[in-house]
Design a protein around this motif. Structure first.
Motif, mmCIF file in Angstrom:
data_model
loop_
_atom_site.group_PDB
_atom_site.id
_atom_site.type_symbol
_atom_site.label_atom_id
_atom_site.label_comp_id
_atom_site.label_asym_id
_atom_site.label_seq_id
_atom_site.Cartn_x
_atom_site.Cartn_y
_atom_site.Cartn_z
ATOM 1 N N GLN B 173 -7.351 38.441 6.207
ATOM 2 C CA GLN B 173 -6.145 37.921 5.432
ATOM 3 C C GLN B 173 -6.065 36.634 5.210
ATOM 4 N N LEU B 174 -6.361 35.701 6.205
ATOM 5 C CA LEU B 174 -6.435 34.249 6.227
ATOM 6 C C LEU B 174 -7.597 33.772 5.125
ATOM 7 N N LYS B 176 -8.492 35.592 2.454
ATOM 8 C CA LYS B 176 -7.947 35.668 1.132
ATOM 9 C C LYS B 176 -6.932 34.777 0.626
ATOM 10 N N LYS B 177 -6.308 34.301 1.816
ATOM 11 C CA LYS B 177 -5.275 33.214 1.334
ATOM 12 C C LYS B 177 -6.030 31.661 0.975
ATOM 13 N N ILE B 178 -7.233 31.561 1.473
ATOM 14 C CA ILE B 178 -8.109 30.326 1.118
ATOM 15 C C ILE B 178 -8.829 30.482 -0.203
ATOM 16 N N PHE B 179 -9.484 31.745 -0.110
ATOM 17 C CA PHE B 179 -10.397 32.030 -1.188
ATOM 18 C C PHE B 179 -10.037 32.887 -2.352
ATOM 19 N N GLY B 180 -8.780 33.290 -2.399
ATOM 20 C CA GLY B 180 -8.321 34.456 -3.378
ATOM 21 C C GLY B 180 -9.119 35.686 -3.463
ATOM 22 N N PRO B 275 -14.154 24.629 -0.061
ATOM 23 C CA PRO B 275 -13.680 24.854 1.136
ATOM 24 C C PRO B 275 -14.695 25.814 2.026
ATOM 25 N N TYR B 298 -11.175 24.671 7.323
ATOM 26 C CA TYR B 298 -10.338 25.510 8.239
ATOM 27 C C TYR B 298 -10.982 26.258 9.489
ATOM 28 N N LEU B 299 -10.624 25.723 10.595
ATOM 29 C CA LEU B 299 -11.055 26.357 11.762
ATOM 30 C C LEU B 299 -9.998 26.923 12.565
ATOM 31 N N TYR B 300 -10.541 28.328 12.737
ATOM 32 C CA TYR B 300 -9.272 29.102 13.507
ATOM 33 C C TYR B 300 -10.300 29.729 14.952
ATOM 34 N N ASP B 301 -9.926 29.469 15.967
ATOM 35 C CA ASP B 301 -10.412 29.859 16.894
ATOM 36 C C ASP B 301 -9.695 31.217 17.393
ATOM 37 N N ASP B 304 -5.963 31.062 17.956
ATOM 38 C CA ASP B 304 -5.040 30.785 16.779
ATOM 39 C C ASP B 304 -4.837 32.125 16.064
ATOM 40 N N VAL B 308 -1.523 34.369 15.392
ATOM 41 C CA VAL B 308 -1.213 35.105 14.037
ATOM 42 C C VAL B 308 -0.853 36.460 14.011
#
Lengths: 271, 432
Positions: B173-174, B176-180, B275, B298-301, B304, B308
């Motif tokens: 989902q993330l 998709k929010k970044i890349f559409g 990105p 954008y880094l998610y471990d 994080d 969410v």
């Protein structure tokens, strides 16, 4: 006349309220309603501009009131034409308040018609002024898109998902919006400067005389040219492009008003 | 009386442990169970749903006491449990409770992961199978259609399915929010952990354009890459590959960082600042936490992503209670329809409709006729009355007759339904 203008202003206010309600509630019916209201406001505004043309006898783009009102009109129609081509979620919640503010400014400036000096009575007036202001309309959209980008990016970067994460579209969509607005707005801006210069030759005898308005238009143009150039070569996109869209738009606003109030010059009687 | 005829008997993840549920599992083909169920005396209509978390029988009929025992016997036939034990592991809903339960199942409120979308599709398939085998009738047809529309209403009016509640899906989902759109994007899997695989699977199902797998042993990379139709590279090529992928999922067993801020910084220039979404699901971490400070990175471990998921879960609970409100409304509407599916209310509704038409037409005609005597007026009214009565006589004796001579209660319902449709009697009361 004034009544029609105030009614238009009121409908814009209504559209803004509706867009904000949709932003909060996410109710699809409200979205449909806000679109229709804005479309209505845009239509009323068009009627007002035509009526004004008939009343003052020349293209109504000479006073501050007229210029700002036309600015609001071009933002609205640029937005509506976009909506028609593709959808950017909750874009309206950012654009409609801007339009409403512009209309308020127009409402508070003197609505007296300014009679034109003979030198300026030319076909170039509607061409030059409308093209230049329509360019501003698209730059205003890029500004709103940039703002939305920064808000959305902040939540993703900070990993704190607040009001914007769900409500705003993806970063990619916002970046595309930015690019699209510039792709339309920049040629218009260029054309605005060229037509202005041709008109200046006709009216004052020289293509360019470095009056503050001209200088600032050129600065604005250079900023946008730099944005596009950097975007295509080194890849100034995304966040930096969003920031630059905001910087560029401040230059637009300064060219429109700052110059008039602070610097004077040949354009100063006009918007 | 009709409402009580709807019964649901079933087993789900709440009532029975997996050891019992797996014994209940039925083969793909629904024909055999459906036919067995229809043979049970007292079962007029039925539908049979079997998924990994639930097995349910929805049926409608009379004398449900005996029929219910038979249905339970059928459900638990492979377990060797006595009826008492079977009752302990299963649930039994009747009438309004049954309607409420089915609506909740359709809306995914009764699921293990509340809001997961598959159950509606499974339920639709179960209904389609039953309809194909002609084991559903007027009551169940409407019941299922209403459960689908209630579920749809909940999907659109609440945010119940909106947020991801698993780590791998949260990552998608993330992305998709970044890349559409993901179609023209690519993902690089580093290491081959189970969670990374799962995330990659989600990305593929969401249409990601290209998958690259990097692993210490090239053989393992190649195997995984083959599964996703992608390419395999050695770990040494990591930095080269990073220049042209958009998403990186890292899950190596390395004890040290495999990617540092400076390395990525120079790559971003090479990437023209496109990105980069970095997902680090390894413990200990693979990626330098400071990477998140870079522009357009954008880094998610794992923590994080867990955050969410926790936020989303809380959100779902809130939405679930809103959904239950909607269900309560829909159950009431369905109950009203069921009540109207009796002979007496139908006759009343038909009469009312006919009288309303008669009255409005009379008023129109009388308005045009100014010079008539009261006597003439009286005879016109009588004529209108007579027409209505004579026209209604046949349909009314038709549904009254269906009661006894023409077969059972099922037959009567079909007639009632037909009549209600012919005269459009359900317009305001229960249809949307």
């Amino acid at each position: 006349m004034t009544l029609l203008f105030h009614f238009t202003l009121f409908v814009y206010g209504l559209a803004t309220a509706a867009y904000l309600v949709y932003f909060v509630s996410r109710n699809k019916m409200v979205r449909t309603a806000s679109r229709s209201i804005l479309l209505g406001a845009g239509g009323l505004h068009t009627i007002y501009l035509v009526a004004r043309y008939v009343e003052v006898g020349h293209t109504p783009l000479t006073s501050n009131h007229e210029a700002v009102s036309f600015f609001a009109w071009s933002v609205t129609w640029a937005f509506l034409s976009f909506r028609w081509r593709y959808q950017v979620k909750n874009f309206g919640a950012f654009v409609s308040p801007l339009v409403a503010v512009l209309m308020l400014i127009a409402a508070f400036s003197s609505q007296e018609a300014i009679s034109l000096p003979p030198a300026l009575q030319s076909l170039w007036l509607p061409v030059h002024a409308s093209v230049a202001i329509m360019a501003n309309g698209f730059m205003a959209l890029a500004f709103c898109g940039g703002l939305m980008y920064l808000l959305q990016e902040r939540e993703i970067k900070k990993k704190k998902f607040g009001v914007f994460y769900d409500r705003l579209p993806s970063l990619e969509a916002l970046d595309n919006l930015n690019q699209h607005c510039l792709a339309v707005g920049f040629p218009l801006l260029t054309l605005g400067i060229i037509t202005g210069s041709v008109w200046a030759k006709q009216a004052w005898g020289s293509y360019w005389q470095w009056d503050p308005k001209e200088t600032w238009s050129l600065i604005t143009w250079l900023i946008y040219a730099a944005i596009l150039h950097q975007r295509l070569t080194v890849g100034w996109r995304r966040r930096r492009a969003a920031i630059m869209a905001i910087v560029g738009f401040s230059a637009v606003l300064f060219t429109l008003w700052g110059v008039n109030y602070l610097l004077g010059g040949a354009h100063s009687y006009a918007g | 009386m009709l409402a009580d005829g709807i019964v649901i008997i079933g087993v789900n993840h709440k009532t029975a442990p997996v050891a019992i549920r797996e014994k209940l599992a039925f083969p793909e083909d629904c024909g055999v169970p459906l036919m067995t169920l229809m043979d049970i005396d007292g079962c007029d209509e039925c539908c049979f749903l079997s998924t990994c978390n639930r097995v349910e029988v929805v049926f409608s009929g009379r004398d449900h006491g005996e029929a219910s025992r038979a249905v339970r016997r059928f459900l638990f036939s492979n377990t060797g449990l006595s009826d008492e034990e079977a009752q302990k592991y299963s649930y039994f809903y009747q009438g309004r409770d049954a309607v409420d339960h089915l609506f909740k199942v359709a809306a995914s409120l009764d699921s293990m992961v509340v809001g997961e979308p598959q159950i509606l599709g499974q339920l639709k398939k179960a209904y389609r199978d039953a309809a194909e085998h002609k084991t559903t009738g007027v009551i169940l047809n409407r019941l299922f259609h209403k459960s689908f529309s209630a579920a749809k209403r909940i999907r659109t009016e609440t945010n119940i399915g909106g947020s991801a509640v698993s780590i791998s899906f949260a990552a998608v989902q993330l992305a998709k929010k970044i890349f559409g759109k993901l179609e023209d994007k690519s993902v690089l899997l580093v290491g081959a952990g189970e969670m990374a695989e799962l995330a990659a699977e989600h990305l593929v199902s969401q249409g990601i354009g290209r998958v690259v797998v990097a692993n210490r042993t090239l053989e393992r990379a190649a195997k995984l890459a083959q599964r996703f139709n992608g390419t395999a590279v050695g770990l040494t090529e990591l930095l080269d590959k990073l220049a042209d992928v958009d998403i990186l999922i890292s899950s190596t067993g390395a004890t040290d960082l495999i990617l540092r801020k400076d390395e990525v910084k120079s790559i971003m220039r090479q990437r023209h600042n496109r990105p980069l979404f970095l997902i680090d699901i390894a413990v200990p971490r693979d990626l330098d936490p400071e990477l998140n400070d870079l522009d357009n990175v954008y880094l998610y471990d794992i923590d994080d992503l867990k955050n969410v998921v926790d936020i989303n879960k809380a959100e779902r609970e809130k939405e679930a209670s809103r959904a239950e409100g909607i269900i309560a409304e829909e159950v009431i509407k369905f109950g009203q329809w069921l009540e109207s599916m009796e002979v007496v209310p139908t006759i009343t509704a038909l009469r009312q409709k006919a009288n309303a038409i008669r009255d409005s037409e009379l008023a129109k005609t009388m308005g045009n006729l100014k010079n008539i005597t009261p006597q003439e007026r009286k005879s016109i009214e009588m004529m209108a009355n007579a027409i209505v009565n004579k026209l209604l006589h046949a349909p009314m004796s038709f549904i009254k007759g269906g009661n006894g001579a023409n077969g059972g209660c099922e037959h009567r319902q079909v007639n009632l339904d037909l009549l209600r449709q012919l005269f459009d009697l359900d317009r305001d009361s229960s249809d949307e």
